[in-house]
Motif scaffolding. Structure first.
Motif, PDB file in Angstrom:
ATOM      1  N   ASP A  70       0.135   7.994 -11.451  1.00 36.79           N
ATOM      2  CA  ASP A  70       1.015   8.769 -10.587  1.00 36.79           C
ATOM      3  C   ASP A  70       1.921   7.850  -9.783  1.00 36.79           C
ATOM      4  OD1 ASP A  70      -1.086   7.858  -8.971  1.00 36.79           O
ATOM      5  OD2 ASP A  70      -0.843   9.520  -7.573  1.00 36.79           O
ATOM      6  N   ASP A  71       1.453   6.648  -9.459  1.00 36.82           N
ATOM      7  CA  ASP A  71       2.303   5.663  -8.799  1.00 36.82           C
ATOM      8  C   ASP A  71       3.456   5.245  -9.713  1.00 36.82           C
ATOM      9  OD1 ASP A  71       0.458   5.767  -6.745  1.00 36.82           O
ATOM     10  OD2 ASP A  71      -0.587   3.955  -7.399  1.00 36.82           O
ATOM     11  N   VAL A  72       3.157   5.052 -10.991  1.00 34.73           N
ATOM     12  CA  VAL A  72       4.180   4.676 -11.960  1.00 34.73           C
ATOM     13  C   VAL A  72       5.221   5.782 -12.083  1.00 34.73           C
ATOM     14  CG1 VAL A  72       4.590   4.150 -14.405  1.00 34.73           C
ATOM     15  CG2 VAL A  72       2.615   3.166 -13.242  1.00 34.73           C
ATOM     16  N   ASN A  73       4.793   7.016 -12.145  1.00 38.99           N
ATOM     17  CA  ASN A  73       5.727   8.135 -12.271  1.00 38.99           C
ATOM     18  C   ASN A  73       6.580   8.311 -11.020  1.00 38.99           C
ATOM     19  OD1 ASN A  73       5.224   9.065 -14.916  1.00 38.99           O
ATOM     20  ND2 ASN A  73       3.294   9.916 -14.218  1.00 38.99           N
ATOM     21  N   ARG A  74       6.019   8.118  -9.842  1.00 38.43           N
ATOM     22  CA  ARG A  74       6.818   8.213  -8.617  1.00 38.43           C
ATOM     23  C   ARG A  74       7.810   7.055  -8.537  1.00 38.43           C
ATOM     24  NH1 ARG A  74       2.063   9.524  -6.308  1.00 38.43           N
ATOM     25  NH2 ARG A  74       1.910   7.561  -5.209  1.00 38.43           N
ATOM     26  N   PHE A  75       7.425   5.883  -9.010  1.00 39.94           N
ATOM     27  CA  PHE A  75       8.324   4.735  -9.067  1.00 39.94           C
ATOM     28  C   PHE A  75       9.485   5.026 -10.023  1.00 39.94           C
ATOM     29  CE2 PHE A  75       9.249   0.320 -10.499  1.00 39.94           C
ATOM     30  CZ  PHE A  75       9.573  -0.207  -9.264  1.00 39.94           C
TER      31      PHE A  75
END
Length: 139
Positions: free
Chosen positions: A104-109
């Motif tokens: 989810d961090d990757v997607n928000r980035f």
């Protein structure tokens, strides 16, 4: 990435988005391509020449060349790079971090970079379509 995120998603990571290259072709009538392309060219000239130099007393050629170079590089990146995050894996409520998943961090980035490139897309796509309309070969 926290220890929880690494431990819980180490073997089975969640879905992430993708980064693709894409050629944007507008299927608009000629009139609207000309109007949008002209407006985008005016906005581009405004951002390159008026905004950086309206407070300066003298026009500096080096600064104008650097502003033009960086703006054109940004527009080329914005035009060709299409970032598509996975909106289903964005954390809790779309913006709160899930402490057990790093994807989810990757997607928000990716969503952040998609928003960062959006103004360049708004300027570059009509300009490229205007030039392709004006300089199209006639067979």
């Amino acid at each position: 990435m926290s220890l929880f995120e690494w431990f819980f998603e180490r073997d089975n990571p969640g879905p992430t988005g993708s980064v693709e290259t894409y050629h944007h072709k507008l299927n608009w009538p000629r009139f609207w391509i000309i109007v949008a392309g002209t407006a985008a060219l005016i906005a581009l000239l405004f951002f390159i020449y008026y905004l950086p130099f309206n407070q300066l007393e003298a026009f500096v050629l080096r600064d104008a060349c650097l502003a033009t170079l960086f703006t054109l590089a940004y527009l080329v990146l914005s035009y060709y790079i299409y970032i598509k995050p996975d909106y289903d894996n964005m954390g809790y409520l779309g913006f709160i971090d899930n402490p057990f998943k790093y994807t989810d961090d990757v997607n928000r980035f990716m969503l952040f970079f998609q928003a960062l490139l959006l103004p360049g897309k708004i300027i570059a796509i009509p300009i490229v379509n205007l030039f392709s309309l004006c300089f199209k070969r006639k067979n």
